[in-house]
Design an enzyme around this catalytic site. Structure first.
Site, PDB file in Angstrom:
ATOM      1  N   GLN A  53       2.729  10.071   1.078  1.00 51.64           N
ATOM      2  CA  GLN A  53       4.118   9.192   1.372  1.00 51.64           C
ATOM      3  C   GLN A  53       4.825   9.474   0.017  1.00 51.64           C
ATOM      4  O   GLN A  53       6.181   9.519   0.181  1.00 51.64           O
ATOM      5  CB  GLN A  53       3.962   7.796   1.355  1.00 51.64           C
ATOM      6  CG  GLN A  53       3.137   7.458   2.521  1.00 51.64           C
ATOM      7  CD  GLN A  53       2.998   5.900   2.756  1.00 51.64           C
ATOM      8  OE1 GLN A  53       2.158   5.249   2.366  1.00 51.64           O
ATOM      9  NE2 GLN A  53       3.774   5.185   3.526  1.00 51.64           N
ATOM     10  N   GLY A 107       0.866  -1.044  -0.107  1.00 47.82           N
ATOM     11  CA  GLY A 107      -0.025  -0.042   0.170  1.00 47.82           C
ATOM     12  C   GLY A 107       1.034   1.389   0.117  1.00 47.82           C
ATOM     13  O   GLY A 107       1.949   1.232   0.519  1.00 47.82           O
ATOM     14  N   HIS A 140      -3.381   7.395   6.507  1.00 44.64           N
ATOM     15  CA  HIS A 140      -2.519   8.346   5.761  1.00 44.64           C
ATOM     16  C   HIS A 140      -3.049   9.629   5.146  1.00 44.64           C
ATOM     17  O   HIS A 140      -2.818  10.914   5.244  1.00 44.64           O
ATOM     18  CB  HIS A 140      -1.618   7.650   4.687  1.00 44.64           C
ATOM     19  CG  HIS A 140      -0.438   6.956   5.035  1.00 44.64           C
ATOM     20  ND1 HIS A 140       0.678   7.560   5.815  1.00 44.64           N
ATOM     21  CD2 HIS A 140       0.123   5.683   5.060  1.00 44.64           C
ATOM     22  CE1 HIS A 140       1.669   6.437   6.162  1.00 44.64           C
ATOM     23  NE2 HIS A 140       1.147   5.589   5.622  1.00 44.64           N
ATOM     24  N   HIS A 194      -4.893   1.523   7.212  1.00 48.24           N
ATOM     25  CA  HIS A 194      -3.620   2.113   7.056  1.00 48.24           C
ATOM     26  C   HIS A 194      -3.507   3.533   6.217  1.00 48.24           C
ATOM     27  O   HIS A 194      -3.091   4.340   6.402  1.00 48.24           O
ATOM     28  CB  HIS A 194      -2.506   0.907   6.886  1.00 48.24           C
ATOM     29  CG  HIS A 194      -1.211   1.522   7.209  1.00 48.24           C
ATOM     30  ND1 HIS A 194      -0.038   0.901   8.078  1.00 48.24           N
ATOM     31  CD2 HIS A 194      -0.590   2.370   6.572  1.00 48.24           C
ATOM     32  CE1 HIS A 194       0.859   1.504   7.896  1.00 48.24           C
ATOM     33  NE2 HIS A 194       0.654   2.230   6.702  1.00 48.24           N
ATOM     34  N   CYS A 207       5.179   0.037   7.227  1.00 48.47           N
ATOM     35  CA  CYS A 207       4.949   0.947   6.355  1.00 48.47           C
ATOM     36  C   CYS A 207       6.262   1.453   5.722  1.00 48.47           C
ATOM     37  O   CYS A 207       7.377   1.573   6.130  1.00 48.47           O
ATOM     38  CB  CYS A 207       4.423   2.164   7.477  1.00 48.47           C
ATOM     39  SG  CYS A 207       4.112   3.704   6.638  1.00 48.47           S
ATOM     40  N   LEU A 208       5.681   1.894   4.431  1.00 48.04           N
ATOM     41  CA  LEU A 208       7.009   2.249   3.339  1.00 48.04           C
ATOM     42  C   LEU A 208       7.913   3.257   4.041  1.00 48.04           C
ATOM     43  O   LEU A 208       8.754   3.654   3.709  1.00 48.04           O
ATOM     44  CB  LEU A 208       6.628   2.522   2.086  1.00 48.04           C
ATOM     45  CG  LEU A 208       6.124   1.163   1.523  1.00 48.04           C
ATOM     46  CD1 LEU A 208       5.600   1.295   0.019  1.00 48.04           C
ATOM     47  CD2 LEU A 208       7.303   0.144   1.366  1.00 48.04           C
TER      48      LEU A 208
END
Ligand code: ZN
Length: 172
Positions: A51, A46, A139, A135, A93-94
């Site tokens: 991000q 995701g 964001h 999630h 999470c990236l």
């Protein structure tokens, strides 16, 4: 298509809610396509626009990690309509590379969103799909998974990141 740079916590863009998407034109389609490429290359399941430094309410996800084309999903202006049950599991999470921690989430979520053409749809998902939708919608609201942890776990993660920052292995 182009790879985008993924913003790491504690970049303040991750704490600000994205703006609603109002223009469903070619720029949006290009952004979505670049976000998919960036997510698959990371690799991750995701990725939200905030991000990659784009303050807009949208995310891409693929819980099959590229194996099942039906799971390639983009949700624009997502809105959680219903949640139920509970699940506890490891989450990553990236924007927090290498950090995996237990986060409690709802087991099921129904989210309404628009697709790249502006068409409204609803996705009813459980387990990983629900976890991922929640999630990523977080964001879009300026919330990171650290905010969802218990205060004790949050401190452990922050301390670990501080150590990595000192070692020059994490952006300050
Ligand atoms: Zn994330």
């Amino acid at each position: 298509m182009a790879l985008m740079e993924i913003v790491k916590w504690p970049n303040p863009i991750l704490d600000s809610p994205g703006d609603p998407v109002t223009n469903f034109g070619d720029d949006l389609k290009r952004l979505v396509s670049d976000m998919f490429e960036t997510m698959y290359s990371a690799p991750g399941v995701g990725l939200a626009a905030v991000q990659v430094g784009v303050p807009k309410r949208l995310f891409v996800m693929d819980c099959s990690a590229g194996k099942d084309p039906d799971q390639r999903i983009v949700m624009i202006n997502p809105e959680v309509l219903h949640v139920g049950g509970e699940q506890n599991g490891e989450e990553g999470c990236l924007s927090f590379p290498g950090i995996f921690f237990n986060v409690q989430r709802n087991l099921r979520a129904i989210v309404r969103a628009h697709d790249v053409n502006g068409q409204e749809f609803e996705l009813d998902g459980t387990e990983l799909t629900a976890r991922c939708m929640l999630h990523e919608t977080d964001h879009c609201d300026g919330i990171v998974f650290l905010d969802k942890m218990t205060p004790l776990k949050r401190e452990i993660v922050k301390r670990r990141i501080k150590k990595l920052q000192k070692a020059g292995e994490w952006p300050a």
